[in-house]
Design a protein around this motif. Structure first.
Motif, PDB file in Angstrom:
ATOM      1  N   SER A  79     -30.086 -45.654  86.097  1.00  0.00           N
ATOM      2  CA  SER A  79     -29.083 -44.749  86.648  1.00  0.00           C
ATOM      3  C   SER A  79     -29.486 -44.261  88.028  1.00  0.00           C
ATOM      4  N   SER A  80     -30.791 -44.190  88.299  1.00  0.00           N
ATOM      5  CA  SER A  80     -31.261 -43.736  89.609  1.00  0.00           C
ATOM      6  C   SER A  80     -30.783 -44.672  90.723  1.00  0.00           C
ATOM      7  N   PHE A  81     -30.942 -45.987  90.524  1.00  0.00           N
ATOM      8  CA  PHE A  81     -30.487 -46.947  91.528  1.00  0.00           C
ATOM      9  C   PHE A  81     -28.963 -46.963  91.614  1.00  0.00           C
ATOM     10  N   ALA A  82     -28.299 -46.910  90.458  1.00  0.00           N
ATOM     11  CA  ALA A  82     -26.835 -46.977  90.434  1.00  0.00           C
ATOM     12  C   ALA A  82     -26.203 -45.809  91.174  1.00  0.00           C
ATOM     13  N   VAL A  83     -26.736 -44.611  90.982  1.00  0.00           N
ATOM     14  CA  VAL A  83     -26.123 -43.453  91.631  1.00  0.00           C
ATOM     15  C   VAL A  83     -26.348 -43.482  93.136  1.00  0.00           C
ATOM     16  N   ASP A  84     -27.517 -43.988  93.574  1.00  0.00           N
ATOM     17  CA  ASP A  84     -27.773 -44.078  95.013  1.00  0.00           C
ATOM     18  C   ASP A  84     -26.814 -45.053  95.690  1.00  0.00           C
ATOM     19  N   VAL A  85     -26.541 -46.179  95.030  1.00  0.00           N
ATOM     20  CA  VAL A  85     -25.603 -47.159  95.582  1.00  0.00           C
ATOM     21  C   VAL A  85     -24.182 -46.622  95.558  1.00  0.00           C
ATOM     22  N   ALA A  86     -23.772 -46.070  94.430  1.00  0.00           N
ATOM     23  CA  ALA A  86     -22.393 -45.616  94.262  1.00  0.00           C
ATOM     24  C   ALA A  86     -22.041 -44.484  95.203  1.00  0.00           C
ATOM     25  N   GLU A  87     -22.995 -43.568  95.471  1.00  0.00           N
ATOM     26  CA  GLU A  87     -22.671 -42.444  96.338  1.00  0.00           C
ATOM     27  C   GLU A  87     -22.409 -42.901  97.765  1.00  0.00           C
ATOM     28  N   ASN A  88     -23.063 -43.984  98.191  1.00  0.00           N
ATOM     29  CA  ASN A  88     -22.784 -44.526  99.519  1.00  0.00           C
ATOM     30  C   ASN A  88     -21.464 -45.276  99.546  1.00  0.00           C
ATOM     31  N   TRP A  89     -21.192 -46.027  98.492  1.00  0.00           N
ATOM     32  CA  TRP A  89     -19.943 -46.781  98.453  1.00  0.00           C
ATOM     33  C   TRP A  89     -18.735 -45.852  98.478  1.00  0.00           C
ATOM     34  N   GLN A  90     -18.769 -44.792  97.664  1.00  0.00           N
ATOM     35  CA  GLN A  90     -17.598 -43.912  97.620  1.00  0.00           C
ATOM     36  C   GLN A  90     -17.360 -43.270  98.974  1.00  0.00           C
ATOM     37  N   SER A  91     -18.423 -42.948  99.676  1.00  0.00           N
ATOM     38  CA  SER A  91     -18.280 -42.330 100.989  1.00  0.00           C
ATOM     39  C   SER A  91     -17.677 -43.297 102.000  1.00  0.00           C
ATOM     40  N   GLU A  92     -18.169 -44.536 101.996  1.00  0.00           N
ATOM     41  CA  GLU A  92     -17.688 -45.529 102.956  1.00  0.00           C
ATOM     42  C   GLU A  92     -16.227 -45.891 102.706  1.00  0.00           C
ATOM     43  N   TYR A  93     -15.874 -46.108 101.439  1.00  0.00           N
ATOM     44  CA  TYR A  93     -14.500 -46.518 101.146  1.00  0.00           C
ATOM     45  C   TYR A  93     -13.522 -45.363 101.312  1.00  0.00           C
ATOM     46  N   LEU A  94     -13.980 -44.122 101.092  1.00  0.00           N
ATOM     47  CA  LEU A  94     -13.120 -42.985 101.415  1.00  0.00           C
ATOM     48  C   LEU A  94     -12.855 -42.952 102.912  1.00  0.00           C
ATOM     49  N   GLN A  95     -13.899 -43.213 103.702  1.00  0.00           N
ATOM     50  CA  GLN A  95     -13.754 -43.237 105.161  1.00  0.00           C
ATOM     51  C   GLN A  95     -12.661 -44.210 105.589  1.00  0.00           C
ATOM     52  N   PHE A  96     -12.723 -45.440 105.094  1.00  0.00           N
ATOM     53  CA  PHE A  96     -11.747 -46.434 105.527  1.00  0.00           C
ATOM     54  C   PHE A  96     -10.373 -46.201 104.916  1.00  0.00           C
ATOM     55  N   PHE A  97     -10.329 -45.677 103.684  1.00  0.00           N
ATOM     56  CA  PHE A  97      -9.034 -45.341 103.082  1.00  0.00           C
ATOM     57  C   PHE A  97      -8.314 -44.296 103.934  1.00  0.00           C
ATOM     58  N   LEU A  98      -9.013 -43.219 104.285  1.00  0.00           N
ATOM     59  CA  LEU A  98      -8.399 -42.172 105.096  1.00  0.00           C
ATOM     60  C   LEU A  98      -8.033 -42.677 106.487  1.00  0.00           C
ATOM     61  N   TYR A  99      -8.880 -43.556 107.035  1.00  0.00           N
ATOM     62  CA  TYR A  99      -8.606 -44.092 108.364  1.00  0.00           C
ATOM     63  C   TYR A  99      -7.347 -44.956 108.349  1.00  0.00           C
ATOM     64  N   VAL A 100      -7.228 -45.817 107.338  1.00  0.00           N
ATOM     65  CA  VAL A 100      -6.046 -46.676 107.223  1.00  0.00           C
ATOM     66  C   VAL A 100      -4.777 -45.838 107.107  1.00  0.00           C
ATOM     67  N   ILE A 101      -4.822 -44.786 106.278  1.00  0.00           N
ATOM     68  CA  ILE A 101      -3.638 -43.957 106.066  1.00  0.00           C
ATOM     69  C   ILE A 101      -3.367 -43.054 107.270  1.00  0.00           C
ATOM     70  N   ALA A 102      -4.420 -42.430 107.814  1.00  0.00           N
ATOM     71  CA  ALA A 102      -4.228 -41.467 108.903  1.00  0.00           C
ATOM     72  C   ALA A 102      -3.661 -42.127 110.152  1.00  0.00           C
ATOM     73  N   THR A 103      -4.081 -43.371 110.431  1.00  0.00           N
ATOM     74  CA  THR A 103      -3.624 -44.026 111.661  1.00  0.00           C
ATOM     75  C   THR A 103      -2.168 -44.484 111.594  1.00  0.00           C
ATOM     76  N   VAL A 104      -1.551 -44.357 110.424  1.00  0.00           N
ATOM     77  CA  VAL A 104      -0.101 -44.589 110.349  1.00  0.00           C
ATOM     78  C   VAL A 104       0.631 -43.475 111.088  1.00  0.00           C
ATOM     79  N   TRP A 105       0.148 -42.255 110.930  1.00  0.00           N
ATOM     80  CA  TRP A 105       0.880 -41.087 111.405  1.00  0.00           C
ATOM     81  C   TRP A 105       0.214 -40.361 112.572  1.00  0.00           C
ATOM     82  N   LEU A 106      -1.080 -40.528 112.731  1.00  0.00           N
ATOM     83  CA  LEU A 106      -1.786 -39.816 113.785  1.00  0.00           C
ATOM     84  C   LEU A 106      -2.190 -40.766 114.902  1.00  0.00           C
ATOM     85  N   VAL A 107      -2.096 -40.312 116.134  1.00  0.00           N
ATOM     86  CA  VAL A 107      -2.445 -41.138 117.289  1.00  0.00           C
ATOM     87  C   VAL A 107      -3.431 -40.380 118.168  1.00  0.00           C
TER      88      VAL A 107
END
Length: 227
Positions: free
Chosen positions: A57-85
């Motif tokens: 679980s130690s290795f899994a949580v370290d990997v997962a916490e980075n993945w969730q952060s990165e994919y949240l970043q790109f999810f918000l970027y994809v959505i935000a750039t529809v409406w924000l310039v």
């Protein structure tokens, strides 16, 4: 040019970053194992091998916490750039194209082309889903990574609690714990800062030949990629 060389040329960006990902993951596994075993020794517990650490679980949580952060970043970027310039930024759409844009801009309806994806031509729910598929997939990976972080995180947290003679917690209790939110938020602030910095710095700075930069001679105020 041979087929293999053409494949490497045509897919160089994904192959290069895929290789960097694997190398980084291997490096994280090896350094994480060393750090984990140092803590095991400090607590008077036997060291573990690489295989045991990779399934821990130690290795899994370290990997997962980075993945969730990165994919949240790109999810918000994809959505935000529809409406924000951002005026003058190559990371932004032209100022006059805020929103989901017309069928003509998006090559939909009567504007589809011979090579358009099948679901872009299909109409109905299939086109509606395909038109939002990038955000849906990014958002789904983020949620699954966040869920994996919480499940692995409570196991890792409870293992530490037991080694320190503390009381374990349930999954719902862990979801409101400082450990969970520290792991969740520690990378996000840097991700959001990086995106915002890129959007602003791209207005005034250039990188010749990069699609993430405007042409070197483009005026600062020009927002579209063509200069």
């Amino acid at each position: 040019m041979s087929g293999f060389r053409a494949f490497l040329r045509n897919n160089g960006l994904s192959l290069a970053f895929g290789a960097l990902f694997l190398l980084s993951l291997v490096g994280q596994a090896l350094s994480g194992l060393a750090d984990f075993n140092d803590k095991q020794l400090a607590h008077g517990v036997d060291q573990v091998g690489l295989g045991s650490y990779l399934t821990s679980s130690s290795f899994a949580v370290d990997v997962a916490e980075n993945w969730q952060s990165e994919y949240l970043q790109f999810f918000l970027y994809v959505i935000a750039t529809v409406w924000l310039v951002q005026r003058g930024s190559p990371e932004s759409k032209p100022l006059g194209r805020i929103g989901t844009e017309s069928d003509e801009d998006q090559l939909l309806g009567r504007c589809v082309k011979a090579g358009s994806p099948r679901w872009a031509k299909a109409g109905g729910w299939r086109t509606a889903v395909f038109a939002r598929s990038l955000g849906l997939v990014m958002g789904t990976i983020f949620l699954l990574s966040w869920l994996a972080q919480s499940v692995a995180g409570v196991a890792a947290y409870n293992a530490e609690q037991l080694s320190d003679f503390g009381d374990p917690v349930s999954w719902p209790e862990y979801l409101v714990s400082a450990d969970f939110w520290n792991r969740t938020l520690q990378n996000r602030q840097s991700e959001f800062l990086a995106i915002g910095s890129m959007a602003v710095l791209g207005v005034y700075l250039r990188q010749r030949g990069s699609p993430e930069s405007k042409p070197v001679g483009a005026p600062h105020g020009v927002t579209d990629e063509s200069g």
